[in-house]
Design a protein around this motif. Structure first.
Motif, mmCIF file in Angstrom:
data_model
loop_
_atom_site.group_PDB
_atom_site.id
_atom_site.type_symbol
_atom_site.label_atom_id
_atom_site.label_comp_id
_atom_site.label_asym_id
_atom_site.label_seq_id
_atom_site.Cartn_x
_atom_site.Cartn_y
_atom_site.Cartn_z
ATOM 1 N N SER A 162 0.913 -1.243 0.174
ATOM 2 C CA SER A 162 -0.142 -0.135 0.006
ATOM 3 C C SER A 162 0.946 1.162 0.126
ATOM 4 O O SER A 162 0.282 2.260 -0.440
ATOM 5 N N TYR A 163 1.975 1.068 0.529
ATOM 6 C CA TYR A 163 2.884 2.421 0.534
ATOM 7 C C TYR A 163 3.495 2.656 -0.822
ATOM 8 O O TYR A 163 4.170 3.686 -1.041
ATOM 9 N N LEU A 164 3.573 1.635 -1.739
ATOM 10 C CA LEU A 164 4.041 1.842 -2.984
ATOM 11 C C LEU A 164 2.733 1.824 -4.116
ATOM 12 O O LEU A 164 3.183 2.697 -5.227
ATOM 13 N N ILE A 165 1.776 1.430 -4.085
ATOM 14 C CA ILE A 165 0.626 1.393 -5.003
ATOM 15 C C ILE A 165 -0.598 1.086 -4.068
ATOM 16 O O ILE A 165 -0.671 0.182 -3.348
ATOM 17 N N SER A 166 -1.617 2.029 -4.500
ATOM 18 C CA SER A 166 -2.845 1.864 -3.704
ATOM 19 C C SER A 166 -3.624 0.644 -4.322
ATOM 20 O O SER A 166 -3.584 0.184 -5.357
ATOM 21 N N GLN A 167 -4.507 0.112 -3.464
ATOM 22 C CA GLN A 167 -5.477 -1.173 -4.303
ATOM 23 C C GLN A 167 -6.187 -0.486 -5.270
ATOM 24 O O GLN A 167 -6.239 -1.239 -6.231
ATOM 25 N N GLU A 168 -6.743 0.853 -5.523
ATOM 26 C CA GLU A 168 -7.291 1.309 -6.312
ATOM 27 C C GLU A 168 -6.559 1.265 -7.791
ATOM 28 O O GLU A 168 -7.029 0.934 -8.650
ATOM 29 N N GLU A 169 -5.261 1.900 -7.694
ATOM 30 C CA GLU A 169 -4.359 1.719 -8.647
ATOM 31 C C GLU A 169 -4.313 0.597 -9.153
ATOM 32 O O GLU A 169 -3.964 0.391 -10.509
ATOM 33 N N LEU A 170 -3.880 -0.497 -8.162
ATOM 34 C CA LEU A 170 -3.593 -1.691 -8.751
ATOM 35 C C LEU A 170 -4.534 -2.357 -9.485
ATOM 36 O O LEU A 170 -4.474 -2.953 -10.486
ATOM 37 N N GLU A 171 -5.942 -2.243 -8.947
ATOM 38 C CA GLU A 171 -6.976 -2.738 -9.791
ATOM 39 C C GLU A 171 -7.230 -2.053 -11.124
ATOM 40 O O GLU A 171 -7.583 -2.736 -12.120
ATOM 41 N N ARG A 172 -6.827 -0.785 -11.157
ATOM 42 C CA ARG A 172 -7.270 -0.055 -12.624
ATOM 43 C C ARG A 172 -6.133 -0.757 -13.425
ATOM 44 O O ARG A 172 -6.441 -0.854 -14.677
ATOM 45 N N PHE A 173 -4.679 -0.990 -12.867
ATOM 46 C CA PHE A 173 -3.809 -1.448 -13.614
ATOM 47 C C PHE A 173 -4.093 -2.981 -14.192
ATOM 48 O O PHE A 173 -3.993 -3.375 -15.258
ATOM 49 N N LYS A 174 -4.567 -3.808 -13.167
ATOM 50 C CA LYS A 174 -4.985 -5.162 -13.631
ATOM 51 C C LYS A 174 -6.204 -5.099 -14.718
ATOM 52 O O LYS A 174 -5.938 -5.790 -15.629
ATOM 53 N N ASP A 175 -7.159 -4.046 -14.764
ATOM 54 C CA ASP A 175 -8.333 -3.920 -15.641
ATOM 55 C C ASP A 175 -7.443 -3.621 -17.185
ATOM 56 O O ASP A 175 -7.760 -4.045 -18.315
ATOM 57 N N PHE A 176 -6.527 -2.753 -17.034
ATOM 58 C CA PHE A 176 -5.801 -2.159 -18.230
ATOM 59 C C PHE A 176 -5.214 -3.187 -19.012
ATOM 60 O O PHE A 176 -5.462 -3.488 -20.012
ATOM 61 N N LEU A 177 -4.473 -4.161 -18.192
ATOM 62 C CA LEU A 177 -3.733 -5.381 -18.521
ATOM 63 C C LEU A 177 -4.549 -6.491 -19.260
ATOM 64 O O LEU A 177 -4.375 -6.858 -20.207
ATOM 65 N N GLU A 178 -5.810 -6.523 -18.648
ATOM 66 C CA GLU A 178 -6.662 -7.476 -19.083
ATOM 67 C C GLU A 178 -7.222 -6.908 -20.649
ATOM 68 O O GLU A 178 -7.455 -8.072 -21.434
ATOM 69 N N GLU A 179 -7.388 -5.856 -20.700
ATOM 70 C CA GLU A 179 -7.942 -5.406 -22.109
ATOM 71 C C GLU A 179 -6.828 -5.498 -23.180
ATOM 72 O O GLU A 179 -7.195 -5.522 -24.291
ATOM 73 N N ARG A 180 -5.521 -5.898 -22.729
ATOM 74 C CA ARG A 180 -4.547 -6.103 -23.411
ATOM 75 C C ARG A 180 -4.183 -7.748 -23.671
ATOM 76 O O ARG A 180 -3.066 -8.197 -23.970
ATOM 77 N N GLY A 181 -4.961 -8.579 -22.903
ATOM 78 C CA GLY A 181 -4.727 -9.887 -22.847
ATOM 79 C C GLY A 181 -3.801 -10.546 -21.802
ATOM 80 O O GLY A 181 -3.401 -11.672 -22.153
ATOM 81 N N ILE A 182 -3.572 -9.763 -20.860
ATOM 82 C CA ILE A 182 -2.630 -10.024 -19.758
ATOM 83 C C ILE A 182 -3.528 -10.027 -18.347
ATOM 84 O O ILE A 182 -3.989 -9.130 -18.187
ATOM 85 N N LYS A 183 -3.314 -11.177 -17.584
ATOM 86 C CA LYS A 183 -3.887 -11.310 -16.458
ATOM 87 C C LYS A 183 -2.821 -11.099 -15.287
ATOM 88 O O LYS A 183 -1.749 -12.008 -15.251
ATOM 89 N N LEU A 184 -2.794 -10.243 -14.546
ATOM 90 C CA LEU A 184 -2.062 -10.195 -13.434
ATOM 91 C C LEU A 184 -2.543 -10.859 -12.350
ATOM 92 O O LEU A 184 -3.749 -10.691 -11.867
#
Length: 215
Positions: free
Chosen positions: A3-25
C-alpha cells in the motif's frame, strides 16, 4: 503490504488495463529499486510484469524493451510480451524464465557452456548487460536465460569476461562452488586468465570454448 508503493485502487485499474491487452496479473512477486514485479499469464504462458514504482530514480523500461526486441529469437532472454505506459508509469511484460538464479545454484558443464555462448552473442551485438557479475540475472534451468536488461546499453561489452570471472576466478560463493564441483586446480585457473586476456584483445572465443570443454 504494497500500500505504501501502490494503492489498491491503482492496482485494480492496472489489472483492468492489462486484461484489455490480454494479460492477467495474478500475484505480487517481488520489488526492485525501479519496479514492482508481479506474476501473470498471457497467451497461456507464465509472465513477469514489471510496473514502475512511483519513487523510481530512473525510467529504463523503454530501453530494456528495445533490447529485448533486438534479442528476440536468439534464445538469450525470454520473449518480450508487451511494453507501454499506464497513468504515466512504464510497464514491461516478458515471459517467465524458469529456473534458479546462478547465485543460488551450482551449474553443470552444459550450463557453463551455454553461459559462454549467450554472453558471447551479447558481446558480438555490442550490448553490455551491466549486471552479469552479480549472479542474480543468469537463470539456470533446463536452459540458461539472461534476464533484466534495465541497465544494459550499447557500450563496450564485458559480458564474457564478467561471467567467466564470476564463475571461476572471483572470491565469491559461485566460484567457490564451481571450483569445488569440477575440482579445478591452479593450472586451469591460470590458463583461463590467459585465455580471457587474449579474448579481450581479439574477441576470438575458440580458445575459451576449447578450455571449457575440458571441464
Amino acid at each position: 503490504m504494497l500500500s505504501y508503493l501502490i494503492s489498491q485502487e491503482e492496482l485494480e485499474r492496472f489489472k483492468d488495463f492489462l486484461e484489455e491487452r490480454g494479460i492477467k496479473l495474478e500475484k505480487f512477486y517481488s520489488k526492485g529499486t525501479t519496479s514492482l514485479v508481479f506474476i501473470g499469464n498471457a497467451e497461456s504462458r507464465k509472465v513477469i510484469i514489471k510496473f514502475e514504482r512511483s519513487d523510481s530514480p530512473r525510467k529504463n523500461f523503454k530501453r530494456e524493451a528495445k533490447i529485448l526486441r533486438l534479442l528476440e529469437g536468439k534464445e538469450i532472454t525470454p520473449r518480450l510480451v508487451d511494453y507501454g505506459v499506464f497513468e504515466g508509469k512504464e510497464f514491461l511484460v516478458r515471459e517467465f524464465a524458469e529456473g534458479e538464479p546462478l547465485l543460488y545454484s551450482t551449474p553443470q558443464k552444459k550450463h557453463i557452456l551455454q553461459i559462454l555462448e549467450k554472453t558471447y552473442q551479447l558481446d558480438v551485438l555490442g550490448i553490455d548487460h551491466g549486471q552479469i557479475q552479480g549472479g542474480k540475472h543468469i537463470i539456470i534451468g533446463e536452459t540458461v536465460w539472461i534476464i533484466d536488461f534495465e541497465k544494459a546499453s550499447f557500450r563496450k561489452p564485458k559480458n564474457v569476461t564478467s561471467a567467466m570471472a564470476m564463475i571461476f576466478l572471483n572470491n565469491n560463493v559461485i566460484a567457490k562452488r564451481v571450483r569445488e564441483r569440477f575440482r579445478l586446480d591452479q593450472n586451469f585457473l591460470n590458463s583461463l586468465r590467459e585465455v580471457l586476456r587474449e579474448y579481450k584483445k581479439t574477441k576470438n572465443i575458440e580458445e575459451l570454448r576449447e578450455l571449457l570443454s575440458t571441464l
